[in-house]
Design a protein around this motif. Structure first.
Motif, short mmCIF file in Angstrom:
data_model
loop_
_atom_site.label_atom_id
_atom_site.label_comp_id
_atom_site.label_asym_id
_atom_site.label_seq_id
_atom_site.Cartn_x
_atom_site.Cartn_y
_atom_site.Cartn_z
N VAL A 129 1.00 -1.23 0.09
CA VAL A 129 0.18 -0.01 0.04
C VAL A 129 0.78 1.39 -0.09
CG1 VAL A 129 -1.61 1.31 1.49
CG2 VAL A 129 -1.93 -1.25 1.40
N ILE A 130 0.67 2.07 -0.87
CA ILE A 130 1.76 3.14 -0.89
C ILE A 130 0.61 4.40 -0.55
CG2 ILE A 130 2.77 4.96 -2.47
CD1 ILE A 130 3.44 2.25 -4.53
N VAL A 131 1.22 5.09 0.64
CA VAL A 131 0.21 6.20 1.21
C VAL A 131 0.46 7.55 0.37
CG1 VAL A 131 -0.28 7.15 3.30
CG2 VAL A 131 0.41 5.01 3.45
N ARG A 132 -0.71 8.16 0.02
CA ARG A 132 -0.69 9.38 -0.79
C ARG A 132 -1.83 10.18 0.03
NH1 ARG A 132 -1.18 4.90 -4.48
NH2 ARG A 132 0.65 4.72 -6.19
N ASP A 133 -1.34 10.86 1.00
CA ASP A 133 -2.47 11.72 1.62
C ASP A 133 -2.25 13.08 1.53
OD1 ASP A 133 -0.42 10.74 3.54
OD2 ASP A 133 -1.24 12.06 5.06
N GLY A 151 -0.75 11.33 7.66
CA GLY A 151 -1.98 10.29 7.36
C GLY A 151 -1.59 8.74 7.37
N THR A 152 -0.35 8.72 7.13
CA THR A 152 0.43 7.17 7.13
C THR A 152 0.34 6.66 8.49
OG1 THR A 152 2.15 8.38 5.80
CG2 THR A 152 2.52 5.93 6.85
N LEU A 153 0.34 7.34 9.49
CA LEU A 153 -0.28 6.86 11.09
C LEU A 153 -1.69 6.18 11.01
CD1 LEU A 153 0.39 8.28 14.56
CD2 LEU A 153 -1.82 7.79 13.81
N ILE A 183 -8.45 10.13 3.09
CA ILE A 183 -7.34 10.82 4.26
C ILE A 183 -6.63 11.96 3.34
CG2 ILE A 183 -5.70 10.33 5.65
CD1 ILE A 183 -6.38 7.41 5.84
N ARG A 184 -6.59 13.23 3.85
CA ARG A 184 -6.04 14.32 3.46
C ARG A 184 -5.20 15.17 4.52
NH1 ARG A 184 -6.11 11.72 -0.36
NH2 ARG A 184 -7.00 11.97 -2.32
N THR A 185 -3.92 15.32 4.22
CA THR A 185 -3.01 16.08 5.24
C THR A 185 -2.32 17.26 4.65
OG1 THR A 185 -2.58 13.91 6.32
CG2 THR A 185 -0.97 15.89 6.63
N MET A 186 -2.20 18.41 5.27
CA MET A 186 -1.53 19.39 4.69
C MET A 186 -0.81 19.97 6.11
SD MET A 186 -2.97 23.21 3.18
CE MET A 186 -1.85 24.12 2.44
N GLY A 187 0.59 20.31 5.94
CA GLY A 187 1.41 20.77 6.90
C GLY A 187 1.79 22.40 6.53
N ALA A 308 -9.86 12.44 8.17
CA ALA A 308 -10.03 10.99 7.42
C ALA A 308 -11.35 10.95 7.47
CB ALA A 308 -9.32 9.94 8.31
N ARG A 309 -12.19 10.58 6.74
CA ARG A 309 -13.45 10.34 6.36
C ARG A 309 -13.53 8.66 6.67
NH1 ARG A 309 -15.22 11.12 0.82
NH2 ARG A 309 -17.15 10.40 1.46
N LEU A 310 -14.25 8.24 7.60
CA LEU A 310 -14.17 6.74 8.17
C LEU A 310 -15.72 6.25 8.10
CD1 LEU A 310 -11.51 6.95 11.28
CD2 LEU A 310 -11.19 6.75 8.56
#
Length: 331
Positions: A129-133, A151-153, A183-187, A308-310
């Motif tokens: 699984v390649i994480v792309r958040d 989002g990898t966590l 799942i989406r992340t911004m820093g 994350a939409r769960l």
């Protein structure tokens, strides 16, 4: 540059030795100290293996344990682990049900994990699984497409709980791919990161500047903008995340605020409070929360927001018991 270290070239090895010694109830070194694994392995479950360069601690070694990873491979600072490290982890942790590799979308990580998977495929069942958040769809000089960040966590926790519950390899892989789209992340960074080998900051900001959309290797973000209040910063980040994720009122949202290594916990909670107020105005319910320093960029001052939409099934996986050095709770 002042760091608690002896020599830059031995920093990672000495740090890992200290980590294993401090958490010997949970973890042990694998063969030739090439990776960190659970102290007690459990045959009959799919083994989860992740990793990446050092400098992001506690990710990934801090997530090795019951309910998450079976092994983590660590390279030098911001440098991918080598294929031989990953192959050694596969051989030692595969209890007969195969291995799932969870890989952040950075070119070096993807290349080395793929090479290891190909070399080990004759003897082991392997899925990746390649994480792309990351909200930034253009990636950076280190990656093609969305980067894998905090989002990898979330993916490691959910898949770790599912593996603990007996899910098979194909089902775990399918869930991981599905989660990538939810799942989406911004820093954002208030300072660059000082890399021990070079003793230089990766980028320098003026007192009235911040880097929006920054990555976890100290790479610059999508824009350098004027410093603002916490409310304004969080609003900008959430607008980018929610316009990409597009949740509706029926979604169960996980809200995760992560520090980059140089941000006080009090500021993380303050920023989290800003987000909750903004969600309340939007009429969006936060079902689960996590606040803390989990996916770092050495000493960078900054934070990331992950949404994350769960579904109900995944809320149960999130709530499932976990016992690792960095993440621990009972159901």
């Amino acid at each position: 540059m002042k760091k608690f270290m002896n020599r830059a070239e031995t920093l990672v090895a000495e740090s890992l030795a200290g980590f294993v010694a401090a958490h010997e109830r949970l973890v042990a070194f694998g063969a030739d100290r090439r990776f960190v694994r659970r102290r007690i392995l459990h045959p009959g479950k799919v083994a989860l293996i992740s990793g990446g360069g050092a400098g992001h601690e506690p990710m990934h070694v801090g997530f090795v344990g019951k309910g998450m990873l079976d092994a983590a491979c660590t390279g030098h600072v911001f440098t991918s682990p080598t294929p031989d490290q990953i192959i050694a982890a596969i051989r030692e942790t595969d209890g007969g049900e195969g291995c799932l590799l969870i890989v952040k979308n950075y070119d070096g990580d993807v290349m080395n994990f793929e090479m290891a998977a190909e070399l080990a495929a004759a003897e082991h069942r392997i899925a990746t699984v390649i994480v792309r958040d990351d909200v930034n769809p253009g990636g950076s000089k280190r990656s093609q497409g969305r980067r894998g960040v905090a989002g990898t966590l979330v993916i490691e926790k959910l898949l770790g709980a599912a593996a603990e519950a007996g899910w098979r390899l194909d089902d775990l892989s399918a869930l991981g791919e599905d989660l990538n789209g939810r799942i989406r992340t911004m820093g954002v960074a208030l300072s660059g990161v000082t890399v021990p080998d070079t003793e230089r900051e990766t980028f320098v900001l003026n007192e009235d500047e911040m880097e929006m959309g920054v990555g976890i290797h100290g790479e610059p973000g999508r824009a350098r903008v004027k410093f603002a209040t916490a409310d304004e910063i969080v609003e900008t980040m959430l607008e980018a995340i929610l316009s990409d994720l597009v949740p509706d009122r029926s979604d169960k949202l996980l809200l995760f605020f992560n520090g980059f290594g140089g941000t006080p916990v009090s500021e993380l909670y303050l920023a989290y409070n800003c987000a909750r107020a903004q969600f309340a105005r939007l009429g969006v319910t936060v079902a689960r929360s996590l606040v803390g320093t989990y996916a770092t960029s050495l000493d960078m001052a900054g934070l990331s927001i992950t949404v994350a939409r769960l579904q109900e099934r995944e809320l149960s996986l999130w709530d499932a018991p976990v016992d690792t050095a960095a993440l621990r709770w009972r159901s």
